[in-house]
Design a protein around this motif. Structure first.
Motif, short mmCIF file in Angstrom:
data_model
loop_
_atom_site.label_atom_id
_atom_site.label_comp_id
_atom_site.label_asym_id
_atom_site.label_seq_id
_atom_site.Cartn_x
_atom_site.Cartn_y
_atom_site.Cartn_z
N VAL A 16 0.82 -1.21 0.00
CA VAL A 16 0.00 0.00 0.00
C VAL A 16 0.85 1.26 0.00
O VAL A 16 0.57 2.20 -0.73
CB VAL A 16 -0.96 0.00 1.21
N GLU A 69 0.04 3.82 -4.32
CA GLU A 69 -1.29 3.35 -3.96
C GLU A 69 -1.96 4.28 -2.95
O GLU A 69 -3.16 4.51 -3.01
CB GLU A 69 -1.20 1.93 -3.39
N ARG A 104 -4.26 7.22 -4.06
CA ARG A 104 -5.65 6.95 -4.47
C ARG A 104 -6.64 7.34 -3.38
O ARG A 104 -7.83 7.44 -3.63
CB ARG A 104 -5.85 5.46 -4.78
N TYR A 105 -6.15 7.54 -2.15
CA TYR A 105 -7.03 7.83 -1.02
C TYR A 105 -6.86 9.24 -0.48
O TYR A 105 -7.45 9.59 0.53
CB TYR A 105 -6.80 6.79 0.08
N LEU A 131 -12.82 3.32 4.57
CA LEU A 131 -12.24 3.17 3.24
C LEU A 131 -10.92 2.41 3.32
O LEU A 131 -10.67 1.47 2.55
CB LEU A 131 -12.04 4.55 2.61
N ALA A 132 -10.07 2.79 4.27
CA ALA A 132 -8.79 2.12 4.46
C ALA A 132 -8.99 0.66 4.87
O ALA A 132 -8.30 -0.23 4.37
CB ALA A 132 -7.95 2.85 5.51
N ALA A 184 -10.03 -1.32 1.89
CA ALA A 184 -8.92 -1.49 0.95
C ALA A 184 -7.96 -2.57 1.43
O ALA A 184 -7.46 -3.36 0.63
CB ALA A 184 -8.18 -0.16 0.78
N PRO A 225 -10.77 -6.49 1.76
CA PRO A 225 -11.99 -6.31 0.95
C PRO A 225 -13.21 -7.08 1.44
O PRO A 225 -14.33 -6.69 1.14
CB PRO A 225 -11.56 -6.78 -0.44
N ARG A 230 -13.42 2.97 -6.38
CA ARG A 230 -12.17 2.28 -6.05
C ARG A 230 -12.35 0.76 -6.06
O ARG A 230 -11.46 0.02 -5.67
CB ARG A 230 -11.67 2.76 -4.69
N LEU A 242 -14.30 -0.99 -4.14
CA LEU A 242 -14.43 -1.51 -2.78
C LEU A 242 -15.88 -1.90 -2.50
O LEU A 242 -16.80 -1.39 -3.13
CB LEU A 242 -13.97 -0.45 -1.78
#
Length: 135
Positions: free
Chosen positions: A29, A35, A38-39, A84-85, A88, A91, A118, A120
């Motif tokens: 990550v 990567e 992306r967040y 979100l984390a 990621a 999943p 994303r 997810l």
């Protein structure tokens, strides 16, 4: 080998060590920040004035040892950066968040778009205040 450039390193690597699997995930990550970008808050569809930085969210998800079978519950979800984390990193986890801010401050449809854009899994969002028994 050359000099070490502390002010502008070529690669930044962050790690929380909770076993071999966790180190591997963090390395994928965070290595080179590719990567992680992306967040970033500026890449999010739903934006507020006080977003949680992605590095903090990923560290919290790792400290919580989030796995694909985890249920992740955030009582002050805000932009759902922690959720979100977690999604990621794992999943298969089930992210659930409660947020009391009005829709014009935190848009649930925009948060859902942040997750789907994303790739997810969908999350469950509840508009309310965790301090009240009706929630």
């Amino acid at each position: 080998m050359g000099d070490v450039k502390l002010k502008s390193p070529d690669i930044a690597l962050f790690a929380c060590i909770f076993g071999d699997k966790r180190v591997m995930i963090l390395r994928e990550v965070f290595c080179g920040f590719g990567e992680l970008r992306r967040y970033d808050p500026n890449t999010r569809i739903c934006v507020t004035s006080t977003p949680l930085k992605p590095i903090a969210a990923f560290v919290m998800a790792n400290c919580g040892r989030v796995s694909s079978h985890s249920k992740v519950f955030d009582v002050c979800a805000g932009l759902c950066t922690t959720l979100l984390a977690s999604a990621a990193l794992a999943p298969g986890c089930r992210p659930v968040g409660i947020e009391r801010a009005k829709d014009y401050l935190v848009s649930f449809p925009d948060i859902e778009k942040d997750f789907s854009s994303r790739g997810l899994p969908l999350l469950t969002l509840i508009r309310g205040d965790y301090r009240y028994p009706s929630i």
